[in-house]
Design a protein around this motif. Structure first.
Motif, PDB file in Angstrom:
ATOM      1  N   PHE A 181       0.863  -1.171  -0.070  1.00  0.00           N
ATOM      2  CA  PHE A 181      -0.035   0.064   0.027  1.00  0.00           C
ATOM      3  C   PHE A 181       0.874   1.244   0.000  1.00  0.00           C
ATOM      4  N   SER A 182       2.170   1.353   0.681  1.00  0.00           N
ATOM      5  CA  SER A 182       2.842   2.503   0.603  1.00  0.00           C
ATOM      6  C   SER A 182       3.398   2.610  -0.942  1.00  0.00           C
ATOM      7  N   LEU A 183       3.572   1.683  -1.865  1.00  0.00           N
ATOM      8  CA  LEU A 183       3.749   2.025  -3.196  1.00  0.00           C
ATOM      9  C   LEU A 183       2.210   2.301  -3.904  1.00  0.00           C
ATOM     10  N   ARG A 187       2.074   6.098  -5.932  1.00  0.00           N
ATOM     11  CA  ARG A 187       1.414   5.802  -7.450  1.00  0.00           C
ATOM     12  C   ARG A 187       0.286   6.714  -7.474  1.00  0.00           C
ATOM     13  N   ALA A 188      -0.718   6.229  -6.682  1.00  0.00           N
ATOM     14  CA  ALA A 188      -2.108   6.643  -7.075  1.00  0.00           C
ATOM     15  C   ALA A 188      -2.579   8.236  -6.481  1.00  0.00           C
ATOM     16  N   ASP A 202       8.958  14.537  -1.855  1.00  0.00           N
ATOM     17  CA  ASP A 202      10.171  13.793  -2.080  1.00  0.00           C
ATOM     18  C   ASP A 202      10.154  12.788  -1.032  1.00  0.00           C
ATOM     19  N   VAL A 203       9.986  12.878   0.191  1.00  0.00           N
ATOM     20  CA  VAL A 203      10.028  11.856   1.346  1.00  0.00           C
ATOM     21  C   VAL A 203       9.540  10.319   0.855  1.00  0.00           C
ATOM     22  N   PHE A 204       8.275  10.701   0.171  1.00  0.00           N
ATOM     23  CA  PHE A 204       7.554   9.619  -0.085  1.00  0.00           C
ATOM     24  C   PHE A 204       8.028   8.998  -1.425  1.00  0.00           C
ATOM     25  N   LEU A 205       8.650   9.711  -2.177  1.00  0.00           N
ATOM     26  CA  LEU A 205       9.138   9.455  -3.708  1.00  0.00           C
ATOM     27  C   LEU A 205      10.626   8.470  -3.270  1.00  0.00           C
ATOM     28  N   PHE A 206      11.405   9.147  -2.434  1.00  0.00           N
ATOM     29  CA  PHE A 206      12.482   8.327  -2.263  1.00  0.00           C
ATOM     30  C   PHE A 206      12.223   7.085  -1.328  1.00  0.00           C
TER      31      PHE A 206
END
Ligand SMILES: [Fe+2]
Ligand SMILES: [Fe+2]
Length: 338
Positions: A181-183, A187-188, A202-206
């Motif tokens: 679910f983190s992915l 994405r969504a 950026d925190v959640f992109l990395f």
């Protein structure tokens, strides 16, 4: 004098350098390769000297559901998303405590065997330690900007003791769900959202970049553990543990939703009791159930994996346990289904 001899029963992988790897080892190897390629540093790559700006949104509305409270103005909706975004970082730090410890424990199964799998799991654990440090930094940085009074009182070690007391099969199922679910959230909801804080994004992109490998390791380890389970009775018990873990997570969500709603109401000047306060508390709990339970269980990759490992009766038990939470989807999604 004792002599040290090579054990013939243990064949470390790869046995001969340059030989093709067995298919499962090959999958672990690909996670190592990707992990090396995307590896990042908290300060150099993610934070880069920046701080949070409260004029910007943190958690997007597809996750925070603040727009489902029509009496909030846009500033209040943004603030509710910031409160939830702060909790979002704290929740990941919380679950990564038990994920790291479980992976390190399981990596010992490979320690004298598949050296590639062993390295993949040590890397995963190392990354989860870094993620926890990142999320502690985010909590401090958000705390420096936001009004006083926010609380996150759930102790990571208490949660880890509860979770790690359950069967490995159930812990891996929960871990796979969380990492998937983190992915899916990135994405969504996070990647394409307009007006999001560039730092929060950026925190959640990395994080997403490294979690993409973790999911593959979770699936491999969950399958490996599933193959070890010899009887239907043992798997029945593991399914019971998974249901208990979901119940435990929901208890955490109820407590944190109440704390976050109270903080939001006090900081926004609302009456602590009354109809609007009740509505805020109810939407925050719905948002947390959506973020941390329901969105993961709707992920096709998770459903495919789970339904491939349990029988119809076990799947029905899981479905019944989740049924009271099934209401917790964004209103736009519920309308689309209706
Ligand atoms: Fe992580
Ligand atoms: Fe992870």
């Amino acid at each position: 004098m004792q002599t040290v001899t090579a054990s013939s029963s243990i064949q470390p992988t790869p046995a001969v350098p340059g030989d093709p790897l067995p298919p499962t080892t090959e999958r672990y190897a690909r996670t190592i390769e990707a992990s090396k390629r995307v590896r990042w540093d908290i300060d150099r790559d993610v934070i880069r000297g920046r701080s949070f700006d409260l004029d910007q949104q943190f958690l997007p509305d597809g996750l925070a559901l603040a727009s489902e409270l029509p009496f909030l103005d846009l500033d209040q909706q943004r603030f509710l998303g910031q409160v939830q975004g702060r909790t979002y970082a704290n929740m990941f730090a919380l679950v990564e405590r038990f994920i790291g410890v479980k992976m390190l424990e399981l990596s010992r199964d490979h320690g004298f065997g598949d050296q590639v799998a062993f390295e993949a799991m040590v890397r995963l654990t190392d990354e989860e330690l870094k993620h926890q440090e990142l999320f502690r930094r985010i909590e401090r940085m958000a705390g420096a900007q936001m009004p006083a009074g926010y609380r996150f009182d759930i102790a990571a070690n208490d949660v880890a003791a509860f979770v790690l007391g359950k069967s490995t099969w159930a812990v891996l199922a929960l871990t796979c769900d969380i990492e998937l679910f983190s992915l899916a959230h990135y994405r969504a909801s996070i990647d394409g959202a307009d007006g999001l804080s560039p730092l929060f994004k950026d925190v959640f992109l990395f994080h997403w970049k490294e979690e993409s490998q973790h999911v593959i390791v979770d699936e491999l380890e969950w399958r490996r553990e599933d193959a070890r389970i010899a009887s239907d009775a043992e798997r029945d018990e593991a399914v019971g543990d998974l249901i208990a873990l979901v119940g435990g997570i929901d208890g955490i969500l109820q407590a944190q939703a109440a704390a976050d709603a109270a903080y939001f109401l006090a900081a926004s000047g609302f009456e602590p009791e009354g109809e609007q306060a009740r509505e805020v508390a109810s939407v925050v709990l719905k948002a947390y159930r959506w973020q941390y339970i329901v969105s993961g269980t709707m992920e096709p990759r998770f459903l495919k994996m789970l339904s491939g490992l349990v029988n119809a009766d076990q799947m029905r038990r899981i479905g019944e346990a989740l049924a009271p939470l099934a209401y917790a989807v964004p209103a736009s999604m519920a309308r689309a289904v209706a």
